[in-house]
Design a protein around this motif. Structure first.
Motif, PDB file in Angstrom:
ATOM      1  N   ALA A   6       7.410   1.800  -9.006  1.00  0.00           N
ATOM      2  CA  ALA A   6       7.409   3.153  -8.445  1.00  0.00           C
ATOM      3  C   ALA A   6       8.048   3.207  -7.069  1.00  0.00           C
ATOM      4  N   SER A   7       8.160   2.049  -6.413  1.00  0.00           N
ATOM      5  CA  SER A   7       8.737   2.020  -5.061  1.00  0.00           C
ATOM      6  C   SER A   7      10.256   1.902  -5.075  1.00  0.00           C
ATOM      7  N   TYR A   8      10.855   1.570  -6.196  1.00  0.00           N
ATOM      8  CA  TYR A   8      12.294   1.316  -6.222  1.00  0.00           C
ATOM      9  C   TYR A   8      13.116   2.483  -5.657  1.00  0.00           C
ATOM     10  N   PRO A   9      12.800   3.737  -6.034  1.00  0.00           N
ATOM     11  CA  PRO A   9      13.608   4.846  -5.510  1.00  0.00           C
ATOM     12  C   PRO A   9      13.483   5.049  -3.998  1.00  0.00           C
ATOM     13  N   LEU A  10      12.426   4.489  -3.387  1.00  0.00           N
ATOM     14  CA  LEU A  10      12.182   4.731  -1.967  1.00  0.00           C
ATOM     15  C   LEU A  10      13.253   4.125  -1.070  1.00  0.00           C
ATOM     16  N   PHE A  11      13.936   3.096  -1.556  1.00  0.00           N
ATOM     17  CA  PHE A  11      14.918   2.415  -0.728  1.00  0.00           C
ATOM     18  C   PHE A  11      16.218   3.209  -0.614  1.00  0.00           C
ATOM     19  N   GLY A  12      16.480   4.062  -1.597  1.00  0.00           N
ATOM     20  CA  GLY A  12      17.688   4.878  -1.554  1.00  0.00           C
ATOM     21  C   GLY A  12      18.946   4.038  -1.498  1.00  0.00           C
ATOM     22  N   PRO A  13      20.006   4.547  -0.857  1.00  0.00           N
ATOM     23  CA  PRO A  13      21.286   3.829  -0.764  1.00  0.00           C
ATOM     24  C   PRO A  13      21.175   2.484  -0.038  1.00  0.00           C
ATOM     25  N   ALA A  14      20.125   2.318   0.761  1.00  0.00           N
ATOM     26  CA  ALA A  14      19.972   1.063   1.507  1.00  0.00           C
ATOM     27  C   ALA A  14      19.554  -0.094   0.613  1.00  0.00           C
ATOM     28  N   GLY A  43       0.786  -1.227   0.000  1.00  0.00           N
ATOM     29  CA  GLY A  43       0.000   0.000   0.000  1.00  0.00           C
ATOM     30  C   GLY A  43       0.818   1.277   0.000  1.00  0.00           C
ATOM     31  N   ASP A  44       0.114   2.395   0.178  1.00  0.00           N
ATOM     32  CA  ASP A  44       0.723   3.704  -0.048  1.00  0.00           C
ATOM     33  C   ASP A  44       1.501   4.253   1.147  1.00  0.00           C
ATOM     34  N   THR A  45       1.658   3.475   2.225  1.00  0.00           N
ATOM     35  CA  THR A  45       2.495   3.919   3.349  1.00  0.00           C
ATOM     36  C   THR A  45       3.898   3.314   3.290  1.00  0.00           C
ATOM     37  N   ALA A  46       4.200   2.641   2.192  1.00  0.00           N
ATOM     38  CA  ALA A  46       5.507   1.996   2.068  1.00  0.00           C
ATOM     39  C   ALA A  46       6.648   3.003   2.155  1.00  0.00           C
ATOM     40  N   SER A  47       6.449   4.158   1.541  1.00  0.00           N
ATOM     41  CA  SER A  47       7.499   5.186   1.560  1.00  0.00           C
ATOM     42  C   SER A  47       7.821   5.599   2.998  1.00  0.00           C
TER      43      SER A  47
END
Length: 412
Positions: free
Chosen positions: A275-283, A246-250
């Motif tokens: 669309a979620s791929y960038p949310l993880f960042g360097p981690a 859902g939309d709270t993943a970020s």
């Protein structure tokens, strides 16, 4: 319970003539492909109606969109672009359940009252677990979609699934930890049907292999997820298994980053939509991802290429749950094809699907006869790069046999 009109009705859209036809290689009948209208016998060309009850809106709307796009692509593929089986046009009616089981039940009853014999959809697990019994009570075929709860498998003889289930996710996660004996595993999830199913699956799989399993559950409505990230870190697990949708993943991944959870433990989670791929960042490169599909994961099967081509031509891109819709359409077409385009005998539709193996987007898929589990491969994935440049790569393919759930007793 009486049939109500709680869910707004949408007009039926005929898919008998799909503009974007997919070129198919020879021998595709084994993948659930029906012939052209010329194969139809007799003069009856009455349409077959299929009701799609899915999350057009709500927290899982992005998943619902992918499912719908996949269903349209699968229908085109399986019918060779005709949108018909045995000369019978396949008509679909969309109903938005917004992820609400009550709305889904109302919509399902409404469609059944209009003589729909085939239902599909269910983006959310809570929805599938409510619609399945309605299907059984009314003897209609129900093919659940992205809903992952294990209890959907074996729910009743009329309920099938076109996606993976939580047990398969957990078996994929278990492949990262090796020998689980004596290790501690914490599940971080939402306190809903999906989250609880993941906790149960982890306890079943890893707990059964000797791990100690506990859980940190957050209310689905929670927006400040820092307290739950803190609890997960404080548990000091050898493996933190994150099951989130859902939309709270970020907000979740931001909280985990801020609490430096990635340096404290091994983190495994399912790779979500693109669309979620960038949310993880360097981690991202520190996380081990399990996955049931990303665009290109299958290495270019015939069905995958056809799906991607159709979806692209219609202005979108294949994603995590596009295959779930595609597979559902293959299953619908196969069941109808086995019954000469007729949906009159639901038991015959059910029988035609039980034990069926076919070439799907991910390769060979099998509908297990005993409990209707969908046996399928899963993937170990690495995500490299950051921001818009983040790209997934399949590191290992786990066979359908490696991640197969135990046979469930058919409940009804």
């Amino acid at each position: 319970m009486s049939v109500t009109d709680a869910t707004p009705r949408r007009p039926v859209r005929k898919l008998a003539a799909l503009a974007a036809c997919v070129l198919l290689a020879a021998g595709c009948a084994k993948a659930g492909t029906a012939g052209t209208s010329a194969e139809a016998g007799g003069g009856d060309k009455s349409p077959v109606k299929v009701g799609l009850v899915y999350s057009k809106t709500g927290p899982l709307a992005a998943y619902g969109k992918q499912y719908l796009e996949g269903f349209k692509a699968g229908l085109s593929y399986a019918t060779k672009g005709t949108g018909a089986v045995g000369g019978h046009p396949v008509e679909i009616a969309e109903q938005d359940d917004a992820g609400d089981p009550a709305k889904a039940v109302s919509a399902a009853k409404d469609l059944i009252g209009k003589n729909y014999k085939i239902l599909a959809g269910s983006t959310a697990s809570g929805v599938a677990l409510q619609v399945g019994p309605i299907a059984a009570q009314n003897k209609v075929l129900f093919i659940s979609g992205p809903a992952a709860a294990d209890k959907v498998t074996g729910l009743n003889k009329y309920t099938f699934r076109s996606g993976r289930q939580s047990y398969q996710d957990t078996k994929a996660a278990a492949s990262f930890i090796g020998d689980a004996k004596g290790k501690k595993v914490t599940v971080l999830a939402q306190d809903n049907a999906f989250g609880q199913a993941n906790v149960a699956a982890v306890k079943d799989v890893l707990g059964g292999e000797g791990a100690t399993v506990d859980a940190v559950l957050a209310p689905p409505s929670a927006t400040d997820l820092t307290p739950f990230a803190t609890q997960a870190k404080a548990a000091k697990p050898d493996l933190l298994f994150v099951a989130w949708a859902g939309d709270t993943a970020s907000a979740l991944w931001t909280s985990l980053n801020q609490q430096d959870v990635f340096s404290a433990t091994k983190v495994v989670t399912g790779l979500d939509v693109a669309a979620s791929y960038p949310l993880f960042g360097p981690a991202a490169e520190k996380i081990d991802f399990l996955n049931h599909y990303f665009s290109g994961a299958a290495g270019g099967t015939e069905a995958e290429l056809a799906m991607n081509d159709f979806v692209t031509k219609n202005g979108s891109k294949s994603d995590l749950f596009t295959p779930d819709g595609f597979t559902a359409a293959q299953m619908v077409v196969h069941a109808l094809e086995a019954n000469k385009g007729s949906d009159a005998d639901t038991d015959a539709l059910v029988k035609s699907l039980e034990g069926w193996s076919f070439d799907g987007v991910k390769g060979k898929l099998t509908v297990r006869a005993e409990d209707h589990a969908l046996l399928q491969p899963m993937f170990q994935v690495k995500l490299t790069g950051t921001g818009a440049a983040a790209k997934p790569t399949a590191e290992k393919v786990l066979s359908a046999e490696q991640v197969a759930p135990p046979v469930a007793k058919m409940a009804g």
